[in-house]
Scaffold this motif. Structure first.
Motif, PDB file in Angstrom:
ATOM      1  N   GLU A 195       0.828  -1.207   0.000  1.00 39.36           N
ATOM      2  CA  GLU A 195       0.000   0.000   0.000  1.00 39.36           C
ATOM      3  C   GLU A 195       0.860   1.255   0.000  1.00 39.36           C
ATOM      4  N   ARG A 196       1.937   1.246   0.795  1.00 34.95           N
ATOM      5  CA  ARG A 196       2.840   2.397   0.826  1.00 34.95           C
ATOM      6  C   ARG A 196       3.520   2.593  -0.524  1.00 34.95           C
ATOM      7  N   GLY A 199       1.186   4.008  -3.065  1.00 37.99           N
ATOM      8  CA  GLY A 199       0.945   5.417  -2.778  1.00 37.99           C
ATOM      9  C   GLY A 199       2.053   6.309  -3.296  1.00 37.99           C
ATOM     10  N   ALA A 202       1.881   6.378  -7.201  1.00 38.12           N
ATOM     11  CA  ALA A 202       0.721   7.142  -7.680  1.00 38.12           C
ATOM     12  C   ALA A 202       0.918   8.637  -7.463  1.00 38.12           C
ATOM     13  N   GLU A 203       1.471   9.023  -6.313  1.00 42.47           N
ATOM     14  CA  GLU A 203       1.682  10.445  -6.019  1.00 42.47           C
ATOM     15  C   GLU A 203       2.674  11.069  -6.992  1.00 42.47           C
ATOM     16  N   LYS A 212      -1.791   6.906 -13.501  1.00 44.75           N
ATOM     17  CA  LYS A 212      -1.316   6.026 -12.440  1.00 44.75           C
ATOM     18  C   LYS A 212      -0.823   4.723 -13.050  1.00 44.75           C
TER      19      LYS A 212
END
Length: 259
Positions: A195-196, A199, A202-203, A212
């Motif tokens: 998940e990290r 993230g 995507a950022e 993305k």
């Protein structure tokens, strides 16, 4: 089937041998799987021959190279071999690039240095080559000169085939968000870490005005009628992975400390 559900593929080890990979690729296609992925490890069978055979003997399933590294194969050579696979698969192929497992690459006398820069250089060379454009590139790790161009038998796709990156540490994840079409997450990565990682990718992609990247998550799976046999086989397989990913004592790669 809902679009929100993940598409399921299978990973074919280069240790299986090309004929076994062909049989499994055909079975995967018949069974409705979305993709097959072939990873290349040093001192095992090369994946491009097996991937080409799988592409020629299937019609729908995506063919993913996940992954090769630019140390044991120069980026220009990767582009040459992937171009042939792209033609055989009628555009179904996906190229995955990573820095490689240091302990294995090192056995051939090569040393993984500046891995993030090396992968960036590789993609900067490979992407335009696969799009039929001339390349003159002077990178910190890899370079090509004199307007190198790849002569392809198949038509050149305007944007080239998708290129995914294997990444774990933050610098490689940020590079993935900036330049890659997808992220490949390795086996044995905990869910919170995944998940990290997603993230971060995507950022960075959003800040760069890019879509993305797609996510490929490798997950060890085993199906057996006997639960005890399945657990024992899984323990053995995971133990071998741990030996490769987390070497002990003096062979501990500095990159693992950062992760």
């Amino acid at each position: 089937m809902s679009d929100a559900l993940p598409r399921i593929g299978i990973r074919l080890s280069s240790g299986l041998g090309p004929r076994c990979c062909i049989d499994l690729a055909q079975a995967a296609e018949a069974g409705g799987f979305a993709s097959i992925w072939l990873a290349e490890d040093p001192f095992e069978s090369g994946v491009f021959v097996a991937a080409g055979a799988c592409a020629a003997l299937t019609e729908r399933v995506r063919i993913g190279i996940g992954v090769v590294n630019p140390y044991t194969r120069h980026p220009a050579q990767i582009a040459m071999e992937f171009a042939a696979l792209d033609g055989l698969s009628d555009g179904r192929a996906i190229l995955g690039i990573g820095s490689g497992i240091a302990s294995r690459v090192g056995r051939s006398g090569l040393h993984i240095t500046r891995p993030v820069t090396a992968v960036r250089d590789a993609i900067a060379i490979i992407r335009p080559m696969l799009s039929g454009r001339q390349v003159t590139y002077d990178g910190a790790v890899f370079r090509v000169s004199s307007g190198l161009i790849l002569n392809r038998l198949a038509p050149n796709p305007p944007h080239g085939p998708p290129i995914f990156m294997a990444a774990a540490g933050e610098p490689m994840l940020r590079a993935c968000g900036e330049i890659a079409d997808g992220l490949i997450v390795s086996n044995l990565t905990p869910l919170r870490s995944v998940e990290r990682m997603i993230g971060i990718v995507a950022e960075v992609a959003a800040k760069a005005g890019r879509p993305k990247p797609a996510i490929v998550q490798y997950v060890p799976c085993l199906a057996r009628p006997d639960r005890k046999e399945a657990c024992q086989t899984a323990r053995s397989a995971i133990g071998l992975m741990l030996l490769s990913f987390w070497p002990a004592e003096d062979d501990w790669p500095p990159a693992k400390e950062k992760i």
